[in-house]
Design a protein around this motif. Structure first.
Motif, PDB file in Angstrom:
ATOM      1  N   VAL A 177       0.839  -1.199   0.000  1.00  0.00           N
ATOM      2  CA  VAL A 177       0.000   0.000   0.000  1.00  0.00           C
ATOM      3  C   VAL A 177       0.878   1.254   0.000  1.00  0.00           C
ATOM      4  N   GLY A 178       1.936   1.250   0.801  1.00  0.00           N
ATOM      5  CA  GLY A 178       2.844   2.396   0.830  1.00  0.00           C
ATOM      6  C   GLY A 178       3.499   2.641  -0.522  1.00  0.00           C
ATOM      7  N   LEU A 179       3.904   1.567  -1.184  1.00  0.00           N
ATOM      8  CA  LEU A 179       4.511   1.687  -2.512  1.00  0.00           C
ATOM      9  C   LEU A 179       3.507   2.244  -3.519  1.00  0.00           C
ATOM     10  N   TYR A 180       2.261   1.778  -3.458  1.00  0.00           N
ATOM     11  CA  TYR A 180       1.228   2.255  -4.375  1.00  0.00           C
ATOM     12  C   TYR A 180       0.945   3.742  -4.157  1.00  0.00           C
ATOM     13  N   VAL A 181       0.798   4.148  -2.895  1.00  0.00           N
ATOM     14  CA  VAL A 181       0.521   5.554  -2.602  1.00  0.00           C
ATOM     15  C   VAL A 181       1.688   6.433  -3.045  1.00  0.00           C
ATOM     16  N   SER A 182       2.908   5.987  -2.795  1.00  0.00           N
ATOM     17  CA  SER A 182       4.081   6.750  -3.209  1.00  0.00           C
ATOM     18  C   SER A 182       4.118   6.916  -4.731  1.00  0.00           C
ATOM     19  N   LYS A 183       3.825   5.850  -5.442  1.00  0.00           N
ATOM     20  CA  LYS A 183       3.815   5.902  -6.909  1.00  0.00           C
ATOM     21  C   LYS A 183       2.765   6.890  -7.404  1.00  0.00           C
ATOM     22  N   GLN A 184       1.571   6.860  -6.814  1.00  0.00           N
ATOM     23  CA  GLN A 184       0.513   7.769  -7.224  1.00  0.00           C
ATOM     24  C   GLN A 184       0.878   9.224  -6.925  1.00  0.00           C
ATOM     25  N   LEU A 185       1.498   9.475  -5.776  1.00  0.00           N
ATOM     26  CA  LEU A 185       1.892  10.848  -5.440  1.00  0.00           C
ATOM     27  C   LEU A 185       2.946  11.374  -6.402  1.00  0.00           C
ATOM     28  N   HIS A 186       3.908  10.542  -6.749  1.00  0.00           N
ATOM     29  CA  HIS A 186       4.929  10.976  -7.706  1.00  0.00           C
ATOM     30  C   HIS A 186       4.318  11.234  -9.081  1.00  0.00           C
ATOM     31  N   GLN A 187       3.374  10.398  -9.484  1.00  0.00           N
ATOM     32  CA  GLN A 187       2.735  10.579 -10.782  1.00  0.00           C
ATOM     33  C   GLN A 187       1.953  11.894 -10.821  1.00  0.00           C
ATOM     34  N   LYS A 188       1.177  12.165  -9.765  1.00  0.00           N
ATOM     35  CA  LYS A 188       0.413  13.417  -9.717  1.00  0.00           C
ATOM     36  C   LYS A 188       1.336  14.627  -9.634  1.00  0.00           C
ATOM     37  N   SER A 189       2.408  14.496  -8.865  1.00  0.00           N
ATOM     38  CA  SER A 189       3.357  15.597  -8.738  1.00  0.00           C
ATOM     39  C   SER A 189       3.984  15.924 -10.088  1.00  0.00           C
ATOM     40  N   ASP A 190       4.371  14.908 -10.823  1.00  0.00           N
ATOM     41  CA  ASP A 190       4.957  15.137 -12.149  1.00  0.00           C
ATOM     42  C   ASP A 190       3.946  15.781 -13.097  1.00  0.00           C
ATOM     43  N   THR A 191       2.680  15.357 -13.012  1.00  0.00           N
ATOM     44  CA  THR A 191       1.633  15.950 -13.860  1.00  0.00           C
ATOM     45  C   THR A 191       1.458  17.430 -13.536  1.00  0.00           C
ATOM     46  N   PHE A 192       1.363  17.751 -12.247  1.00  0.00           N
ATOM     47  CA  PHE A 192       1.206  19.155 -11.856  1.00  0.00           C
ATOM     48  C   PHE A 192       2.433  19.975 -12.237  1.00  0.00           C
ATOM     49  N   ASP A 193       3.616  19.404 -12.107  1.00  0.00           N
ATOM     50  CA  ASP A 193       4.831  20.122 -12.488  1.00  0.00           C
ATOM     51  C   ASP A 193       4.822  20.484 -13.967  1.00  0.00           C
ATOM     52  N   ARG A 194       4.361  19.558 -14.811  1.00  0.00           N
ATOM     53  CA  ARG A 194       4.292  19.851 -16.250  1.00  0.00           C
ATOM     54  C   ARG A 194       3.276  20.949 -16.538  1.00  0.00           C
ATOM     55  N   ILE A 195       2.130  20.901 -15.877  1.00  0.00           N
ATOM     56  CA  ILE A 195       1.100  21.921 -16.096  1.00  0.00           C
ATOM     57  C   ILE A 195       1.588  23.288 -15.635  1.00  0.00           C
ATOM     58  N   PHE A 196       2.170  23.332 -14.441  1.00  0.00           N
ATOM     59  CA  PHE A 196       2.612  24.623 -13.919  1.00  0.00           C
ATOM     60  C   PHE A 196       3.833  25.154 -14.659  1.00  0.00           C
ATOM     61  N   ALA A 197       4.655  24.294 -15.213  1.00  0.00           N
ATOM     62  CA  ALA A 197       5.828  24.752 -15.968  1.00  0.00           C
ATOM     63  C   ALA A 197       5.399  25.505 -17.226  1.00  0.00           C
ATOM     64  N   GLN A 198       4.273  25.127 -17.786  1.00  0.00           N
ATOM     65  CA  GLN A 198       3.776  25.809 -18.984  1.00  0.00           C
ATOM     66  C   GLN A 198       3.275  27.210 -18.643  1.00  0.00           C
ATOM     67  N   GLN A 199       2.780  27.394 -17.413  1.00  0.00           N
ATOM     68  CA  GLN A 199       2.208  28.678 -17.022  1.00  0.00           C
ATOM     69  C   GLN A 199       3.176  29.518 -16.198  1.00  0.00           C
TER      70      GLN A 199
END
Length: 101
Positions: free
Chosen positions: A46-68
């Motif tokens: 469960v910890g590995l799954y949550v960590s993976k999801q947080l990194h995935q969302k963080s990378d998505t937000f970083d790409r969106i905010f980098a454009q703006q």
């Protein structure tokens, strides 16, 4: 009877035996070990799954905010969030997605 013989009779009493055998102790440790290993494995998964999801969302937000992320947008953000007064919310302990950066 002589007093010395009475002492020898008392010394011949065998010591009390243990109430469990080695087999029952080994069985009890298996009954505790397997559920503990299962719990640790599930917690790790469960910890590995949550960590993976947080990194995935963080990378998505970083790409969106980098454009703006232009100087005008940064200046408006600092002004609207009062960064000079209250500090940058990106560095807050509550910003879970920014912990790894």
């Amino acid at each position: 009877m002589q007093p010395s013989m009475r002492m020898h009779v008392a010394l011949r009493v065998p010591p009390p035996t243990a109430s469990f055998s080695p087999k029952s102790g080994a069985l009890a440790s298996k009954k505790v070990l397997l559920p503990t290993l299962a719990w640790l494995g599930a917690t790790w998964a469960v910890g590995l799954y949550v960590s993976k999801q947080l990194h995935q969302k963080s990378d998505t937000f970083d790409r969106i905010f980098a454009q703006q992320n232009t100087p005008e947008v940064e200046e408006a953000r600092k002004r609207d969030l009062s960064v000079e007064t209250y500090g940058d919310p990106r560095n807050s302990l509550l910003n879970i997605l920014g912990w790894t950066k």
